[in-house]
Motif scaffolding. Structure first.
Motif, PDB file in Angstrom:
ATOM      1  N   SER A  78      13.861   2.712   4.210  1.00  0.00           N
ATOM      2  CA  SER A  78      14.152   1.283   4.244  1.00  0.00           C
ATOM      3  C   SER A  78      13.054   0.530   4.979  1.00  0.00           C
ATOM      4  O   SER A  78      12.633  -0.551   4.563  1.00  0.00           O
ATOM      5  N   PHE A  79      12.572   1.120   6.073  1.00  0.00           N
ATOM      6  CA  PHE A  79      11.501   0.488   6.850  1.00  0.00           C
ATOM      7  C   PHE A  79      10.212   0.417   6.037  1.00  0.00           C
ATOM      8  O   PHE A  79       9.537  -0.606   5.999  1.00  0.00           O
ATOM      9  N   VAL A  80       9.906   1.543   5.347  1.00  0.00           N
ATOM     10  CA  VAL A  80       8.662   1.613   4.581  1.00  0.00           C
ATOM     11  C   VAL A  80       8.680   0.648   3.394  1.00  0.00           C
ATOM     12  O   VAL A  80       7.715  -0.079   3.144  1.00  0.00           O
ATOM     13  N   PHE A 109       4.627  -3.545   5.606  1.00  0.00           N
ATOM     14  CA  PHE A 109       3.700  -2.997   4.622  1.00  0.00           C
ATOM     15  C   PHE A 109       3.497  -3.929   3.425  1.00  0.00           C
ATOM     16  O   PHE A 109       3.022  -3.494   2.370  1.00  0.00           O
ATOM     17  N   ALA A 110       3.846  -5.196   3.605  1.00  0.00           N
ATOM     18  CA  ALA A 110       3.592  -6.185   2.553  1.00  0.00           C
ATOM     19  C   ALA A 110       2.085  -6.485   2.520  1.00  0.00           C
ATOM     20  O   ALA A 110       1.482  -6.798   3.555  1.00  0.00           O
ATOM     21  N   PHE A 165       3.090   0.646  -0.677  1.00  0.00           N
ATOM     22  CA  PHE A 165       3.409   1.983  -1.200  1.00  0.00           C
ATOM     23  C   PHE A 165       3.971   1.955  -2.621  1.00  0.00           C
ATOM     24  O   PHE A 165       4.142   3.005  -3.233  1.00  0.00           O
ATOM     25  N   LEU A 166       4.262   0.760  -3.118  1.00  0.00           N
ATOM     26  CA  LEU A 166       4.788   0.651  -4.472  1.00  0.00           C
ATOM     27  C   LEU A 166       3.683   0.431  -5.508  1.00  0.00           C
ATOM     28  O   LEU A 166       3.948   0.412  -6.711  1.00  0.00           O
ATOM     29  N   VAL A 167       2.449   0.274  -5.041  1.00  0.00           N
ATOM     30  CA  VAL A 167       1.316   0.094  -5.967  1.00  0.00           C
ATOM     31  C   VAL A 167       0.901   1.459  -6.515  1.00  0.00           C
ATOM     32  O   VAL A 167       0.566   2.371  -5.756  1.00  0.00           O
ATOM     33  N   LEU A 193      -8.522   3.194  -5.886  1.00  0.00           N
ATOM     34  CA  LEU A 193      -7.806   2.380  -4.902  1.00  0.00           C
ATOM     35  C   LEU A 193      -7.853   3.040  -3.533  1.00  0.00           C
ATOM     36  O   LEU A 193      -7.796   4.261  -3.423  1.00  0.00           O
ATOM     37  N   LYS A 194      -7.961   2.216  -2.517  1.00  0.00           N
ATOM     38  CA  LYS A 194      -7.865   2.700  -1.143  1.00  0.00           C
ATOM     39  C   LYS A 194      -6.833   1.855  -0.410  1.00  0.00           C
ATOM     40  O   LYS A 194      -7.023   0.645  -0.241  1.00  0.00           O
ATOM     41  N   LYS A 195      -5.750   2.498  -0.009  1.00  0.00           N
ATOM     42  CA  LYS A 195      -4.699   1.801   0.732  1.00  0.00           C
ATOM     43  C   LYS A 195      -4.954   1.953   2.229  1.00  0.00           C
ATOM     44  O   LYS A 195      -5.103   3.076   2.717  1.00  0.00           O
ATOM     45  N   VAL A 196      -5.032   0.837   2.910  1.00  0.00           N
ATOM     46  CA  VAL A 196      -5.274   0.841   4.355  1.00  0.00           C
ATOM     47  C   VAL A 196      -4.004   0.355   5.043  1.00  0.00           C
ATOM     48  O   VAL A 196      -3.633  -0.819   4.938  1.00  0.00           O
ATOM     49  N   ILE A 197      -3.334   1.278   5.721  1.00  0.00           N
ATOM     50  CA  ILE A 197      -2.082   0.948   6.403  1.00  0.00           C
ATOM     51  C   ILE A 197      -2.376   0.008   7.574  1.00  0.00           C
ATOM     52  O   ILE A 197      -3.356   0.200   8.288  1.00  0.00           O
ATOM     53  N   PRO A 198      -1.605  -1.059   7.750  1.00  0.00           N
ATOM     54  CA  PRO A 198      -0.285  -1.271   7.129  1.00  0.00           C
ATOM     55  C   PRO A 198      -0.282  -2.186   5.904  1.00  0.00           C
ATOM     56  O   PRO A 198       0.664  -2.151   5.125  1.00  0.00           O
TER      57      PRO A 198
END
Length: 255
Positions: free
Chosen positions: A29-31, A37-38, A68-70, A90-95
């Motif tokens: 739920s948090f993730v 993470f928007a 995380f939904l991409v 693609l490179k996802k950079v948290i957050p």
């Protein structure tokens, strides 16, 4: 084991499993549902032909979407449908950041159309009109087609793309014979007689039909031999003859 111990063990398993599911649900739920993470920033790299705004729009990635939904496969499918894009990563950079690195298609040839030249790739995609040939390093090809400036960004017709594949076969055989780099132009406008220009050797060679009975390797064997034999002379080499019955002909003349 007594029934009481079995019962206590079962209760512990149920309690621990329940706690695990509660914790897992809280994490998920948090993730997926918290705003942490928007996506707040989308960066596009290595794009020269396609502007960043177009890349972001066509990628389908939206600001505010959960990082995380991409799905990279979906983004790749969308972007690789654009003419100039070969591949992406693609490179996802948290957050909340995501980067799109573009691999653009590169021109392979210059195609001559009337008195104009356009850069194209080996799949027939038209890149741009080339005004100055002074620093050109691409091989020039001639096909039986006319190109207008409004076709830039589009592909040639299938009949012309099939001729590009023939040209690539010819260049591959030329490379195996060590003379690919000498070829400056290939004219495939006439299916019955493909003509190549070797500017540094001051020669033109008529290969004949691509689909005739003589193997390309045989023709390039003789072409290489004639280049060595007639070194320093300007002229035309005729390989568009029946090589099983006739000799290769060299006609010395200014070209």
């Amino acid at each position: 084991m007594s029934k009481k111990r079995k019962r206590l063990r079962m209760i512990k398993i149920i309690v621990y499993s329940t706690l695990f599911l509660i914790i897992l649900s809280a994490i998920l739920s948090f993730v997926f549902f918290s705003g942490v993470f928007a996506i707040k920033d989308i960066t596009v790299l290595n794009n020269n032909k396609v502007d960043s705004e177009t890349v972001i729009k066509e990628s389908g990635i939206k600001l505010g979407e959960n990082l995380f939904l991409v799905k990279e496969s979906k983004v790749r499918e969308s972007l690789c449908s654009l003419p100039y894009i070969e591949n992406i990563s693609l490179k996802k950079v948290i957050p909340n950041r995501i980067g799109i690195t573009i691999e653009e298609r590169s021109p392979s040839y210059l195609i001559k159309s009337n008195d104009n030249y356009y850069s194209i790739d080996n799949n027939g995609l038209i890149f741009e009109k080339v005004e100055n040939l002074e620093n050109n390093t691409l091989q020039i090809i001639v096909l039986s087609t006319n190109i207008e400036e409004d076709q830039i960004g589009q592909k040639l017709e299938e009949k012309d793309i099939s001729k590009i594949k023939i040209i690539e076969d010819i260049l591959m055989v030329a490379e195996s014979n060590g003379i690919q780099s000498l070829i400056t132009k290939i004219d495939a406008s006439n299916d019955q007689d493909i003509v190549i220009e070797l500017l540094s050797e001051s020669k033109i060679a008529h290969l004949g039909s691509y689909n005739d009975d003589v193997n390309l390797n045989v023709k390039f064997f003789w072409l290489k031999a004639m280049l060595e034999q007639e070194k320093g002379k300007s002229g035309i080499i005729y390989l568009n003859v029946d090589l099983s019955k006739n000799k290769v002909v060299f006609s010395e003349q200014n070209i």
